[in-house]
Write a protein that holds these residues in place. Structure first.
Motif, PDB file in Angstrom:
ATOM      1  N   LEU A  29       0.820  -1.203   0.000  1.00  0.00           N
ATOM      2  CA  LEU A  29       0.000   0.000   0.000  1.00  0.00           C
ATOM      3  C   LEU A  29       0.857   1.259   0.000  1.00  0.00           C
ATOM      4  N   ASP A  30       1.973   1.234   0.711  1.00  0.00           N
ATOM      5  CA  ASP A  30       2.852   2.403   0.721  1.00  0.00           C
ATOM      6  C   ASP A  30       3.382   2.689  -0.679  1.00  0.00           C
ATOM      7  N   ARG A  31       3.772   1.640  -1.383  1.00  0.00           N
ATOM      8  CA  ARG A  31       4.289   1.822  -2.734  1.00  0.00           C
ATOM      9  C   ARG A  31       3.183   2.283  -3.683  1.00  0.00           C
ATOM     10  N   ALA A  32       1.988   1.714  -3.511  1.00  0.00           N
ATOM     11  CA  ALA A  32       0.872   2.091  -4.380  1.00  0.00           C
ATOM     12  C   ALA A  32       0.505   3.560  -4.191  1.00  0.00           C
ATOM     13  N   PHE A  33       0.443   4.010  -2.943  1.00  0.00           N
ATOM     14  CA  PHE A  33       0.092   5.404  -2.706  1.00  0.00           C
ATOM     15  C   PHE A  33       1.213   6.330  -3.148  1.00  0.00           C
ATOM     16  N   ARG A  34       2.440   5.892  -3.073  1.00  0.00           N
ATOM     17  CA  ARG A  34       3.535   6.711  -3.572  1.00  0.00           C
ATOM     18  C   ARG A  34       3.413   6.903  -5.079  1.00  0.00           C
ATOM     19  N   MET A  35       2.971   5.859  -5.763  1.00  0.00           N
ATOM     20  CA  MET A  35       2.747   5.974  -7.198  1.00  0.00           C
ATOM     21  C   MET A  35       1.589   6.916  -7.504  1.00  0.00           C
ATOM     22  N   LEU A  36       0.505   6.783  -6.766  1.00  0.00           N
ATOM     23  CA  LEU A  36      -0.650   7.659  -7.003  1.00  0.00           C
ATOM     24  C   LEU A  36      -0.302   9.121  -6.752  1.00  0.00           C
ATOM     25  N   ALA A  37       0.587   9.365  -5.778  1.00  0.00           N
ATOM     26  CA  ALA A  37       0.962  10.736  -5.452  1.00  0.00           C
ATOM     27  C   ALA A  37       1.838  11.377  -6.518  1.00  0.00           C
ATOM     28  N   CYS A  38       2.297  10.605  -7.480  1.00  0.00           N
ATOM     29  CA  CYS A  38       3.123  11.155  -8.560  1.00  0.00           C
ATOM     30  C   CYS A  38       2.313  11.996  -9.536  1.00  0.00           C
ATOM     31  N   PHE A  39       1.011  11.775  -9.585  1.00  0.00           N
ATOM     32  CA  PHE A  39       0.171  12.509 -10.532  1.00  0.00           C
ATOM     33  C   PHE A  39      -0.177  13.877  -9.959  1.00  0.00           C
TER      34      PHE A  39
END
Length: 279
Positions: A29-39
């Motif tokens: 989940l930490d990695r997934a949210f880090r990816m989402l925060a890139c947008f």
């Protein structure tokens, strides 16, 4: 299975893995949210290569997580193969009590204030040590401002942020005042020692006024707190206007009155007073 491309003409599934490995034991989940925060507003679509680089993940890991997010509707693919935020996230976000729920209650009052001032009217909540802009109504000819709906703003360098900080729990204030913050070239002398009496004055007066340049116009914000049934500050409402136009301080009575009206409306509603705090 049909292979996909990263937007630069390379096959995603057969691209070599480059970059560091994820931190040992780092939750998915930490990695997934880090990816989402890139947008961001200026980068609403990203190739897999860019997404992996910005999230600091190996490309294969980014691809695997992106596919899982896409399956759930959190990400979508463009015709060029880039990734964008999916509508599923918007659907989920609309049930956030401190976002859409608060906005639903406050919106009629925000509209009244907008009609009276014909300037930017903002609704802001606090998330940890930052403010989050929940809603903004803007006049067509009003000068542009820096923060977008859903964007984060500093607590010490905006009028609604100062209100939220002034009425935050004591420990939150201390956490903020002792933390390192990016230097504000417009307020170089705004030290913790200088900020403490300013916050005390805001608590006494129950409103804040803050001026700073935004783009090519000097803007002044006037903000006041919104409380829930337990007299806990859950949001701030503000009017942002050009500093040289109509003396922005003249908006103080209207902003305070509208904040009180929303507070009265909140007395019959249940809105969580605050999200996560710093531990």
């Amino acid at each position: 299975m049909k292979s996909s491309h990263d937007g630069n003409g390379r096959n995603e599934e057969h691209s070599p893995v480059r970059g560091r490995r994820p931190a040992h034991g780092e939750p998915l989940l930490d990695r997934a949210f880090r990816m989402l925060a890139c947008f961001r507003p200026d980068t609403p679509a990203l190739s897999l290569t860019a997404l992996a680089a910005q999230a600091d993940l190996p490309k294969a890991t980014a691809l695997r997580i992106a596919r899982q997010l896409a399956q759930q509707g959190a990400l979508e693919r463009t015709e060029s193969g880039h990734y964008t935020i999916g509508l599923r996230l918007l659907e989920i976000a609309t049930v956030a009590p401190r976002g859409h729920g608060l906005r639903t209650i406050a919106l009629p009052y925000l509209q009244d204030l907008w009609h009276a001032t014909r300037q930017h009217v903002q609704l802001v909540v606090r998330e940890s040590l930052e403010g989050v802009l929940v809603e903004r109504l803007s006049a067509r000819d009003a000068p542009r401002v820096m923060y977008r709906v859903g964007g984060r703003l500093p607590l010490h360098a905006t009028a609604p942020g100062l209100v939220l900080l002034a009425f935050a729990p004591t420990q939150v204030q201390e956490d903020f005042l002792t933390a390192d913050h990016p230097a504000d070239e417009n307020n170089p002398n705004e030290t913790a020692d200088a900020l403490r009496p300013r916050l005390a004055a805001i608590r006494r007066d129950r409103y804040a006024v803050f001026s700073r340049p935004q783009w090519d116009t000097h803007m002044t914000g006037v903000a006041a707190p919104i409380l829930d049934r337990n007299d806990t500050t859950i949001a701030a409402i503000s009017v942002i206007t050009p500093s040289e136009q109509n003396q922005p301080e003249t908006h103080i009575p209207a902003v305070v009155a509208v904040a009180r009206a929303i507070t009265r409306a909140m007395a019959t509603e249940t809105i969580p007073p605050q999200g996560r705090e710093l531990r």
